[in-house]
Scaffold this motif. Structure first.
Motif, PDB file in Angstrom:
ATOM      1  N   ASP A  29       0.861  -1.186   0.000  1.00 39.34           N
ATOM      2  CA  ASP A  29       0.000   0.000   0.000  1.00 39.34           C
ATOM      3  C   ASP A  29       0.891   1.228   0.000  1.00 39.34           C
ATOM      4  O   ASP A  29       1.805   1.347   0.824  1.00 39.34           O
ATOM      5  CB  ASP A  29      -0.889   0.029   1.247  1.00 39.34           C
ATOM      6  N   PHE A  61     -12.789  -0.722   4.417  1.00 41.46           N
ATOM      7  CA  PHE A  61     -11.976  -0.016   3.429  1.00 41.46           C
ATOM      8  C   PHE A  61     -12.859   0.590   2.335  1.00 41.46           C
ATOM      9  O   PHE A  61     -13.791  -0.056   1.869  1.00 41.46           O
ATOM     10  CB  PHE A  61     -10.952  -0.974   2.802  1.00 41.46           C
ATOM     11  N   LYS A  78     -13.040  -6.276   5.195  1.00 36.92           N
ATOM     12  CA  LYS A  78     -13.065  -5.639   3.871  1.00 36.92           C
ATOM     13  C   LYS A  78     -14.009  -4.434   3.845  1.00 36.92           C
ATOM     14  O   LYS A  78     -13.744  -3.437   3.181  1.00 36.92           O
ATOM     15  CB  LYS A  78     -13.455  -6.675   2.827  1.00 36.92           C
ATOM     16  N   ASP A 115     -11.337  -2.718  -3.719  1.00 40.31           N
ATOM     17  CA  ASP A 115     -10.048  -3.325  -4.046  1.00 40.31           C
ATOM     18  C   ASP A 115      -9.189  -3.771  -2.867  1.00 40.31           C
ATOM     19  O   ASP A 115      -8.102  -4.288  -3.082  1.00 40.31           O
ATOM     20  CB  ASP A 115      -9.231  -2.366  -4.917  1.00 40.31           C
ATOM     21  N   HIS A 116      -9.612  -3.542  -1.639  1.00 37.66           N
ATOM     22  CA  HIS A 116      -8.751  -3.897  -0.506  1.00 37.66           C
ATOM     23  C   HIS A 116      -9.277  -5.137   0.202  1.00 37.66           C
ATOM     24  O   HIS A 116     -10.436  -5.191   0.604  1.00 37.66           O
ATOM     25  CB  HIS A 116      -8.656  -2.739   0.483  1.00 37.66           C
ATOM     26  N   GLU A 117      -8.413  -6.131   0.337  1.00 36.35           N
ATOM     27  CA  GLU A 117      -8.769  -7.331   1.088  1.00 36.35           C
ATOM     28  C   GLU A 117      -8.866  -7.006   2.573  1.00 36.35           C
ATOM     29  O   GLU A 117      -8.340  -5.989   3.029  1.00 36.35           O
ATOM     30  CB  GLU A 117      -7.662  -8.394   0.946  1.00 36.35           C
ATOM     31  N   GLU A 118      -9.475  -7.919   3.317  1.00 37.77           N
ATOM     32  CA  GLU A 118      -9.449  -7.765   4.770  1.00 37.77           C
ATOM     33  C   GLU A 118      -8.007  -7.891   5.251  1.00 37.77           C
ATOM     34  O   GLU A 118      -7.140  -8.420   4.556  1.00 37.77           O
ATOM     35  CB  GLU A 118     -10.327  -8.813   5.449  1.00 37.77           C
ATOM     36  N   GLU A 119      -7.760  -7.382   6.443  1.00 32.95           N
ATOM     37  CA  GLU A 119      -6.448  -7.498   7.073  1.00 32.95           C
ATOM     38  C   GLU A 119      -6.602  -8.392   8.299  1.00 32.95           C
ATOM     39  O   GLU A 119      -7.410  -8.110   9.187  1.00 32.95           O
ATOM     40  CB  GLU A 119      -5.913  -6.127   7.492  1.00 32.95           C
ATOM     41  N   THR A 177      -2.861  -9.347   4.657  1.00 29.74           N
ATOM     42  CA  THR A 177      -4.005  -9.827   3.880  1.00 29.74           C
ATOM     43  C   THR A 177      -3.927 -11.350   3.737  1.00 29.74           C
ATOM     44  O   THR A 177      -2.832 -11.922   3.761  1.00 29.74           O
ATOM     45  CB  THR A 177      -4.050  -9.173   2.487  1.00 29.74           C
TER      46      THR A 177
END
Length: 172
Positions: free
Chosen positions: A38, A154, A151, A158-162, A122
């Protein structure tokens, strides 16, 4: 093998590990822009290098930044270091630089009282997951992961879970 020198600098083969200065911030940002990490503003890397230098690391080869870690000790968890980002230049991956930077950080004065290492990763980032699994093995301790930033938190699709990974307790 890493050779420490007063917790200020370490050398492994032709790579030098040390805490960054604000002059390293731009090079850290450049490395991120050439990776899948990122991208934060260049200001973030300069700021981290100035105010959180003792919990951050740069790896340099021929005085060029080839890797870095940005990290901090959360105010409410003084026995924990949170690893924000680990970046290694594509030409240097697979050489153990990320592991050496983590070990340099854990041996530094700032981490003297650290018992836990946290990071968010991720689900598809197996390389980072493996890095922290290796750290747990090397310190002969536990590693746990759990859902942390879903998810839905965000903006955009386009952002996966963390997932939050916790390594520890660490006994040095």
């Amino acid at each position: 093998m890493i050779n420490t020198n007063n917790n200020k600098k370490a050398v492994s083969l032709d790579v030098e590990y040390k805490h960054p200065t604000k002059e390293d911030g731009a090079a850290m940002w450049e490395l991120v822009t050439q990776s899948t990490l990122d991208t934060n503003s260049s200001y973030k890397y300069i700021l981290m290098s100035e105010y959180f230098d003792e919990t951050c690391v740069v790896a340099k080869q021929n005085n060029k930044v080839v890797g870095f870690i940005t990290a901090f000790i959360p105010p409410k968890k003084q026995d924990t270091i949170f690893i924000w980002q680990v970046g290694v230049d594509a030409s240097q991956r697979g050489k153990g630089i990320a592991s050496q930077m983590l070990h340099f950080l854990m041996q530094s004065d700032a981490c003297e009282n650290i018992k836990y290492v946290e990071a968010t990763i991720t689900p598809t980032n197996r390389a980072s997951q493996s890095l922290f699994e290796r750290l747990a093995r090397e310190y002969n301790t536990n590693i746990h992961s759990s859902s942390f930033f879903t998810k839905e938190l965000f903006p955009g699709p386009d952002h996966e879970e963390e997932l939050k990974f916790v390594v520890g307790p660490i006994v040095k």
